[in-house]
Every structure is written in structure tokens, then in C-alpha cells.
Write a protein that holds these residues in place. Structure first.
Motif, PDB file in Angstrom:
ATOM      1  N   ASN A   1      -9.808   7.772   1.794  1.00 56.80           N
ATOM      2  CA  ASN A   1      -8.426   7.341   2.084  1.00 56.80           C
ATOM      3  C   ASN A   1      -8.017   6.024   1.422  1.00 56.80           C
ATOM      4  OD1 ASN A   1      -7.600   9.535   3.551  1.00 56.80           O
ATOM      5  ND2 ASN A   1      -8.039   8.650   5.545  1.00 56.80           N
ATOM      6  N   GLN A   2      -8.980   5.199   0.993  1.00 55.43           N
ATOM      7  CA  GLN A   2      -8.609   3.874   0.498  1.00 55.43           C
ATOM      8  C   GLN A   2      -7.657   3.931  -0.697  1.00 55.43           C
ATOM      9  OE1 GLN A   2     -12.391   1.914  -0.231  1.00 55.43           O
ATOM     10  NE2 GLN A   2     -12.196   0.683   1.608  1.00 55.43           N
ATOM     11  N   GLN A   3      -7.960   4.778  -1.670  1.00 57.35           N
ATOM     12  CA  GLN A   3      -7.114   4.836  -2.865  1.00 57.35           C
ATOM     13  C   GLN A   3      -5.698   5.273  -2.521  1.00 57.35           C
ATOM     14  OE1 GLN A   3      -8.727   7.055  -6.181  1.00 57.35           O
ATOM     15  NE2 GLN A   3      -6.883   6.824  -7.413  1.00 57.35           N
ATOM     16  N   ASP A   4      -5.564   6.279  -1.671  1.00 63.50           N
ATOM     17  CA  ASP A   4      -4.234   6.763  -1.287  1.00 63.50           C
ATOM     18  C   ASP A   4      -3.440   5.670  -0.571  1.00 63.50           C
ATOM     19  OD1 ASP A   4      -4.758   9.232  -2.375  1.00 63.50           O
ATOM     20  OD2 ASP A   4      -5.404  10.132  -0.482  1.00 63.50           O
ATOM     21  N   ILE A   5      -4.137   4.908   0.276  1.00 60.02           N
ATOM     22  CA  ILE A   5      -3.466   3.833   1.021  1.00 60.02           C
ATOM     23  C   ILE A   5      -3.014   2.738   0.057  1.00 60.02           C
ATOM     24  CG2 ILE A   5      -3.768   2.022   2.755  1.00 60.02           C
ATOM     25  CD1 ILE A   5      -5.913   3.929   4.054  1.00 60.02           C
ATOM     26  N   VAL A   6      -3.902   2.332  -0.843  1.00 59.70           N
ATOM     27  CA  VAL A   6      -3.575   1.276  -1.817  1.00 59.70           C
ATOM     28  C   VAL A   6      -2.383   1.691  -2.666  1.00 59.70           C
ATOM     29  CG1 VAL A   6      -4.396   0.091  -3.892  1.00 59.70           C
ATOM     30  CG2 VAL A   6      -5.889   0.257  -1.893  1.00 59.70           C
ATOM     31  N   GLU A   7      -2.373   2.935  -3.132  1.00 57.85           N
ATOM     32  CA  GLU A   7      -1.263   3.416  -3.963  1.00 57.85           C
ATOM     33  C   GLU A   7       0.040   3.471  -3.167  1.00 57.85           C
ATOM     34  OE1 GLU A   7      -2.420   7.095  -5.784  1.00 57.85           O
ATOM     35  OE2 GLU A   7      -3.928   6.142  -7.056  1.00 57.85           O
ATOM     36  N   ALA A   8      -0.046   3.859  -1.890  1.00 59.02           N
ATOM     37  CA  ALA A   8       1.153   3.897  -1.048  1.00 59.02           C
ATOM     38  C   ALA A   8       1.734   2.496  -0.873  1.00 59.02           C
ATOM     39  CB  ALA A   8       0.829   4.511   0.307  1.00 59.02           C
ATOM     40  N   VAL A   9       0.862   1.514  -0.634  1.00 57.20           N
ATOM     41  CA  VAL A   9       1.324   0.127  -0.466  1.00 57.20           C
ATOM     42  C   VAL A   9       1.939  -0.384  -1.767  1.00 57.20           C
ATOM     43  CG1 VAL A   9       0.618  -2.250   0.013  1.00 57.20           C
ATOM     44  CG2 VAL A   9      -0.339  -0.378   1.361  1.00 57.20           C
TER      45      VAL A   9
ATOM     46  N   ILE B   1      -9.751  -3.991   2.322  1.00 58.74           N
ATOM     47  CA  ILE B   1      -9.451  -3.720   0.913  1.00 58.74           C
ATOM     48  C   ILE B   1      -8.092  -3.033   0.774  1.00 58.74           C
ATOM     49  CG2 ILE B   1     -10.088  -2.055  -0.900  1.00 58.74           C
ATOM     50  CD1 ILE B   1     -12.871  -3.087  -0.832  1.00 58.74           C
ATOM     51  N   CYS B   2      -7.664  -2.313   1.807  1.00 56.84           N
ATOM     52  CA  CYS B   2      -6.401  -1.573   1.749  1.00 56.84           C
ATOM     53  C   CYS B   2      -5.193  -2.491   1.567  1.00 56.84           C
ATOM     54  CB  CYS B   2      -6.220  -0.714   2.996  1.00 56.84           C
ATOM     55  SG  CYS B   2      -7.450   0.602   3.132  1.00 56.84           S
ATOM     56  N   PHE B   3      -5.306  -3.760   1.990  1.00 54.58           N
ATOM     57  CA  PHE B   3      -4.201  -4.693   1.726  1.00 54.58           C
ATOM     58  C   PHE B   3      -4.621  -5.820   0.778  1.00 54.58           C
ATOM     59  CE2 PHE B   3      -6.083  -6.037   5.814  1.00 54.58           C
ATOM     60  CZ  PHE B   3      -6.396  -7.378   5.567  1.00 54.58           C
ATOM     61  N   GLN B   4      -5.928  -6.129   0.725  1.00 54.04           N
ATOM     62  CA  GLN B   4      -6.367  -7.202  -0.176  1.00 54.04           C
ATOM     63  C   GLN B   4      -6.242  -6.799  -1.643  1.00 54.04           C
ATOM     64  OE1 GLN B   4     -10.344  -8.014   1.205  1.00 54.04           O
ATOM     65  NE2 GLN B   4      -9.646  -9.250   2.937  1.00 54.04           N
TER      66      GLN B   4
END
Length: 713
Positions: free
Chosen positions: A26-34, A52-55
Motif C-alpha cells: 500500500n505504501q506506493q499507492d498512498i504516496v502517489e495519492a498524496v 514514509i507515507c507522508f515523509q
């Protein structure tokens, strides 16, 4: 910036700053969404990689990412971790002077920092910069604190709804490790991000073994538990401040390094205990539940609950503080009915009493389970586990049911004959025919049930009594010195032939192989023990080096490298910079700062086994290219290495006597400044003290180049 270019930069940042080659689930999808400025709700287990999802997106945004964090004491730990990775970050809270706060606001205005950690109470002091001119993203950590349905409700979080109104066009990301369905709905509603994309990662932390034990002789059990795990960091959670202090004192008396932590201690004392634990100076902390929230100490190997938690969310979050590095860890919970009553009393009269009591009942059911505990734990959060986990006490020792009616009748009869005035211990002593002072002084040797259970051990009787309590055939009268009393169901067993199903006691014994097996294993043990000792010896040497570096730099050891990264270094034994950079958890910054020392330690350990030219090859290639007249940038492109890595090669080549025009890369004034810093800092070996001495204005590679000149001269 085109999406592809952004993706490429994100992966480069992931490796360079965090040391990882790939994302977790899920990390990549979250980072791209942000990055696409979408609001997000992220439910991810402790240790699952929420930060990492927001950093990571913060590095790509022009402005600052505001991170709302509930506990002031933890902000420094988060910021230290980011700075150790080369990411400019600060925190803003009431512990700072007005001058410090003003300087941080200036840093935000000048876009000199990427992340700013803030307590909800401190947001008012930042109102002048809470605009879309300066703020690029808002992350709300521990987002469950906003909901009264959550397990850790904090009124200060309920004011956060104004942020979305103030900053309508920037992405919000709310993150928590523990939120059931009702809490999730409340989070998005109160933060005014109802359209947020929702991401739920698996709650399964397979590396954590789950175990529940009856709460008898807890202290002796804990001492034995710890002594079978030497040199391991652990947390023991207790309900009361007094218990944390008493337990720490008893552990110290048994030569176990432990400290207590609770809200009754002053700020300086709490900070000292926390820092000591984070820096591996204190092995064990006996604490109330606030301790550990947000601390990214990756090498906590176990968590013990001295008392039962008030709900499954809290239990899950607390055990998640163990094994964040993914290595084998353990969670031990002691279950007692006294704890249940105490927690019921705590809930009584609160605004959400019904919710608290219902969640406590679920926690109690988990503790009493005779089925796979992980199934119950994951099911609570809506995740179904196909088979049994194989890594909990129930799976490892599955219970066997039998007709326990006669045993139940004997216990209930004894309770009746002793006029429902005695606690469990006396009941069992009567059943076993004990001749101790307590029995004889009360004349209990004369009752008809005296000695009718001599054939069953004391512990087994205890096991059966607890089950009868669980099933409601008798109960504990806590207000009457814990006396066991009969219930309305007791008559059905004593007089109406109702059947009682009990589980057989779990017998955990040490494995004692037969003599023949011993002989056959001796050779295997001797041959494998050498390999194991050699491997563990290297790990220990790497661990000691990590501790030394961390002490010199004044940062926690796990911020240098996690245990998992050390294990991989131990296994792979990298001897070149490219090999070292391939280790998970090693980024460009950490390669530059720590790589040489760790590779030297590996070489020293391996001795004559290592082909020394292997490490020298990379420097030789750089030197040959340098002699052709190529610039540092051109060498870096040709070698597919970072520019700073080539600079570190130049420094090494110069210090070993190669013909390098060193002042092409560093000025004499730089060397003089580093020489002055060296004297002021008392000649530290690590580079970070120099970096901080110059207020992070002089690059690491220049410090390294200057030191190579100083050392050679």
C-alpha cells in the motif's frame, strides 16, 4: 512535473534517504495519492511503515508538511530519525523558548525544512503560516485520538477540523494503527475529509508470538522470562504508577536493568528514562501505556502486559512496539480477574461507559480464548485469517476438552463447605488435603471435602477453578478478600446433573531427547555451533560498533542501522560501496557517514579470508578515471555512483598517498575550519558532530576531504 518523472524521483528518494529499494504493501499507492493531492485515511499496523507515507511525499513538495503528533516527548525522536537520514525537519511545541519557536517559523517561511512536527495545542501559535503559501501537506498521526469511539480519545484533537477549512486545496493524510469501523467513520467526519481514499493494510504481525498466562506469581514469571532473553530490550506495561515503580525495583534487585515511567514523574525524569531506553542504555522499562507511542525503536524484542489492557485496540498497539524491524519478537499477557474488575471501575461513570465496557468484554474474551489468538485479533479489525497462525500459545499447545463434571462438583462442594468465605488458594489446599497452618487453625481438616483431590496437582486445580469462573459456575467476591462464591448455575452442576466441559491443563516441558538422540546430535551441535558462534560474533561486533557510533553522535543506535539491517550486513558481508548500498536500510547518506567503519569491521573480522583487493577495486577505478582528467561529476556518471561517493573515494585515495590535487575539491579555509572544530569537539571519529558543529551548513563530503588532509599532515 510529469508523473513518470515524479515516480522516478520518489524511488530515488526512497533509496537515497531511507535505504529501501521497494515499497511495502500500500505504501506506493498512498504516496502517489498524496502527491496527486488526494486526502487519505491510512490504517496500517505499528511498524508497517506509516511514516514514509507522508515523509516521502514531503521531499517532493515545495513547502512544508505539517505533522500533528499527540505527544511532545516523542517529537524529538521522530525529528532525529529524519535528520539522521539527511532530511531537514524540526518540531514546534511548548517545551521550546519563544526565540527557538521564532527561528523555526523563519525556517518554514524560507522553505528550509521539509517536515514540521506540531502538538495540537501549539497550532494556534502557527496561525500566521497556516496558509497554502507555506504548507503543502498535513499529516495527522495517531488519528484515532480524534474519536471518542477510539481507545485513546484526546479532546485536543477535536479542534483539528478547522485545518481543512483553512487549507482546502492541500492533501490531508490521517494515519493510525488501530481503528475499528466506527472509529474510521468518525475520523474522516471530524477532519472533514469524507471523500478521502482509504487504505487498509494487513494487521497481521506474523513475527510477534502471542501468549497469555494466568496472573499468578507474575514477578517470578517475568524474571524467568527476561533471563531467558539476555541483552534484549523490552517494555512491561502496568495499570498503575505504583506497580511500575515496585516492579522496576524488584527487577533491579534481581540484577535486571529496569526503570519505571509514568505521568507522575516530572518531565526531565520521563525524558531521561525515554532517552536511556532509546539509546540502549536501559534494557527494560516498566511503564504505563503512554510510553512507546510513536517511538520508532526497532529493536524492542518483547512486550509484557503485567495487567490486562482495557481494549483490543490498546493491546494491539502496545504489542506492536515489539519487532518493528520484522525480526522474531514476543508478546506476553497476564490475565487476572482483579484487572477486569479494576478496569470496569475505571470505565464506570464515563461519558462512553457502554462502549468501554463492551470493548473490555472483547479483551476478556481474547484472554480466555481456547482458539487461535491471532484469528481473534485480526477478526476484531475485520481481517479474516484462513488457518491457525501457529505462533500463539493456543496453536502451540491446543487444548483438549473432557467431561469435567466430577472435578467441577468437587470444587463447588468445597466452596459450599467453606461457607463461601475463602479465596482460591484455601479452596485448593482443602481439596488437596494440605496440613498447613491456615487450614489447621480454621479446622478445615474436618470438612467432608478435605483431601478429596489429592491426586491432582495444585496448578492443575487452579487451571480448573479458573475455567469454572470463566464459565460462570462460581465467581470472585473482590470486596470480600477475593472469596469464591457460588452462582445460580452452581445448583445445576451440584443437584441437576448438568455437565461441565473443561480443558486439560497445558503441560509445557523442556525437550529432553533420549540418549540415542543425544549421541547423534552431539556431532551436529559441535559442527553447527562453530558456524553459529562465528556469525553471532560478527553480529555482536557490528552491534557494538553501532552502539559506539550512536554514543559519539548522541543518537539512538537504531537510527544508525536497525537490527534487521545489521543482520543483513552480517549475512551479506559487503566490502564495497556498491555492495553496502544494496543492503536494505542503507541509503546514500548512511553509506557516506557510516559505510567505511562498518566495512572495516567486516574486513577485520574476516581477516585473511577477505580478498583485500575487492574493496580496493572501487577506489582504483575512480583513481584511474581521475588521472584521465575527468571531473567528479563525469566520474560519477561513468561509474553510475553518487557524486558524494566519488568525493569519499578522493578523500580515501589522498589519505593513502595517491597523487590527488586535494585543494581542487576543498579550500584551505575549509580545512582550517574543520581543524578548529576537531579541537573544539575533542577529535571525534564520527562525521555527524562536525556536521552539527557547522549548523549543517558544511557538506559531509567536504568534512571528510578536510579530515583526510588533516590526518595526512
Amino acid at each position: 512535473m510529469p508523473v513518470e518523472a515524479t515516480k522516478n524521483q520518489v524511488f530515488l528518494n526512497l533509496k537515497n534517504y531511507f535505504g529501501y529499494d521497494s515499497f511495502r504493501a500500500n505504501q506506493q499507492d498512498i504516496v502517489e495519492a498524496v502527491l496527486n493531492k488526494k486526502d487519505c485515511l491510512v490504517i496500517m499496523p505499528t511498524g508497517g511503515g506509516k511514516s514514509i507515507c507522508f515523509q516521502l511525499p514531503a521531499l517532493s513538495f515545495k513547502g512544508v508538511t505539517i505533522v500533528i503528533s499527540p505527544l511532545i516527548a516523542l517529537m524529538k525522536d521522530q525529528v532525529d530519525g529524519l535528520n539522521a537520514n539527511g532530511i531537514p525537519a524540526s518540531f514546534f511545541n511548548s517545551s521550546q523558548s519563544s526565540e527557538e519557536q521564532f527561528a523555526i517559523i523563519e525556517h518554514v517561511i524560507r522553505a528550509e525544512i521539509k517536515l514540521l512536527y506540531v502538538a495540537p495545542e501549539s497550532l494556534a501559535a502557527l496561525q500566521n503560516i497556516l496558509t497554502e503559501k507555506y504548507i503543502s501537506c498535513v499529516a495527522i498521526d495517531e488519528a484515532h485520538c480524534i474519536s471518542s469511539w477510539g481507545h485513546d480519545f484526546r479532546p485536543s484533537y477535536q479542534q483539528l477540523g478547522f485545518l481543512k477549512t483553512t487549507l482546502p486545496n492541500i492533501p490531508f493524510i490521517a494515519l493510525t494503527a488501530t481503528a475499528d469501523k466506527a472509529t474510521r467513520e468518525d475520523i474522516v467526519k471530524q477532519l472533514r475529509i469524507e471523500d478521502a481514499q482509504r487504505f487498509m493494510s494487513s494487521f497481521d504481525r506474523e513475527n510477534i508470538g502471542l501468549e497469555v498466562r494466568p496472573a499468578n506469581n507474575r514477578i517470578s514469571q517475568i524474571i524467568k522470562f527476561i533471563k531467558t532473553r539476555p541483552n534484549q530490550s523490552g517494555i512491561i506495561y502496568c495499570l498503575s504508577r505504583k506497580t511500575t515503580e515496585q516492579l522496576a525495583k524488584k527487577l533491579k534487585a534481581n540484577s535486571i536493568p529496569a526503570e519505571s515511567y509514568h505521568a507522575g514523574l516530572n518531565f526531565d525524569k520521563r525524558s531521561k528514562v525515554q532517552e536511556s531506553f532509546i539509546h540502549d542504555k536501559t534494557q527494560i522499562v516498566c511503564a504505563t501505556v503512554a510510553f512507546g507511542m510513536g517511538i520508532d525503536k526497532s529493536n524492542v524484542r518483547w512486550v509484557v502486559h503485567y495487567n490486562m489492557p482495557k481494549n483490543i485496540e490498546g493491546y494491539y498497539q502496545e504489542i506492536g512496539r515489539a519487532g518493528r524491524d520484522g525480526l522474531k519478537s514476543h508478546a506476553l499477557l497476564f490475565h487476572s480477574y482483579a484487572d477486569v474488575i479494576q478496569l470496569q471501575n475505571f470505565a464506570s461513570g464515563t461519558s462512553n461507559e457502554a462502549v468501554q465496557i463492551a470493548k473490555l468484554d472483547r479483551m476478556k474474551q481474547f484472554s480466555e480464548a481456547t482458539t487461535c489468538r491471532r484469528k481473534i485479533l485480526l477478526g476484531y479489525f475485520g481481517e479474516l485469517l484462513g488457518g491457525n497462525c501457529g505462533n500463539c500459545d493456543v496453536c502451540k499447545n491446543p487444548p483438549q476438552f473432557f467431561d469435567g463434571t466430577i472435578i467441577a462438583q468437587k470444587i463447588l462442594s468445597a466452596i459450599y463447605r467453606l461457607k463461601q468465605k475463602e479465596a482460591m488458594g484455601i479452596i485448593i489446599d482443602v481439596l488437596r488435603g494440605a496440613q498447613n497452618a491456615a487450614i489447621l487453625s480454621k479446622g478445615y481438616q474436618e470438612v467432608s471435602t478435605f483431601g478429596i483431590g489429592k491426586d491432582i496437582s495444585w496448578k492443575h486445580w487452579q487451571h480448573f477453578v479458573i475455567q469454572l469462573i470463566n464459565q460462570g459456575f462460581c465467581e470472585i467476591a473482590f470486596h470480600k478478600n477475593n472469596a469464591l462464591q457460588l452462582t445460580e448455575f452452581s445448583n445445576q452442576v451440584l443437584f441437576k446433573e448438568a455437565k461441565v466441559a473443561l480443558t486439560k491443563p497445558i503441560v509445557v516441558t523442556e525437550i529432553k531427547p533420549v540418549v540415542k538422540e543425544k549421541r547423534s546430535r552431539l556431532k551436529r551441535t559441535k559442527t553447527t555451533s562453530k558456524a553459529k558462534s562465528a556469525t553471532s560474533n560478527l553480529f555482536e561486533r557490528l552491534r557494538q560498533l553501532r552502539y559506539k557510533i550512536a554514543s559519539e553522535e548522541g543518537i539512538p543506535a537504531y537510527l544508525v542501522f536497525s537490527d534487521a539491517t545489521l543482520k543483513e550486513i552480517e549475512r551479506e558481508r559487503p566490502l564495497s560501496e556498491s555492495e553496502f548500498l544494496s543492503i536494505s536500510g542503507v541509503g546514500q547518506r548512511k553509506l557516506e557517514v557510516y559505510g567505511d567503519e562498518f566495512m572495516a569491521e567486516i574486513m577485520n573480522f574476516m581477516g585473511s579470508k577477505v580478498k583485500k583487493q575487492k574493496k580496493g577495486d572501487t577506489y582504483t577505478v575512480t583513481y584511474e578515471l581521475y588521472k584521465t582528467g575527468l571531473s567528479i561529476e563525469e566520474i560519477a556518471v561513468q561509474r553510475k555512483l553518487n557524486v558524494t561517493t566519488i568525493y569519499s573515494h578522493i578523500a580515501k585515495l589522498y589519505s593513502t598517498g595517491k597523487k590527488i590535487n586535494i585543494y581542487d575539491f576543498v579550500t584551505k579555509s575549509d580545512v582550517e575550519a574543520v581543524q578548529k572544530a576537531k579541537k573544539a569537539l575533542d577529535s571525534p571519529k564520527a562525521l555527524r558532530p562536525y556536521f552539527e558543529y557547522f549548523n549543517e551548513t558544511v557538506d559531509y563530503f567536504k568534512i571528510r576531504l578536510a579530515l583526510s588532509v588533516i590526518e595526512k599532515d
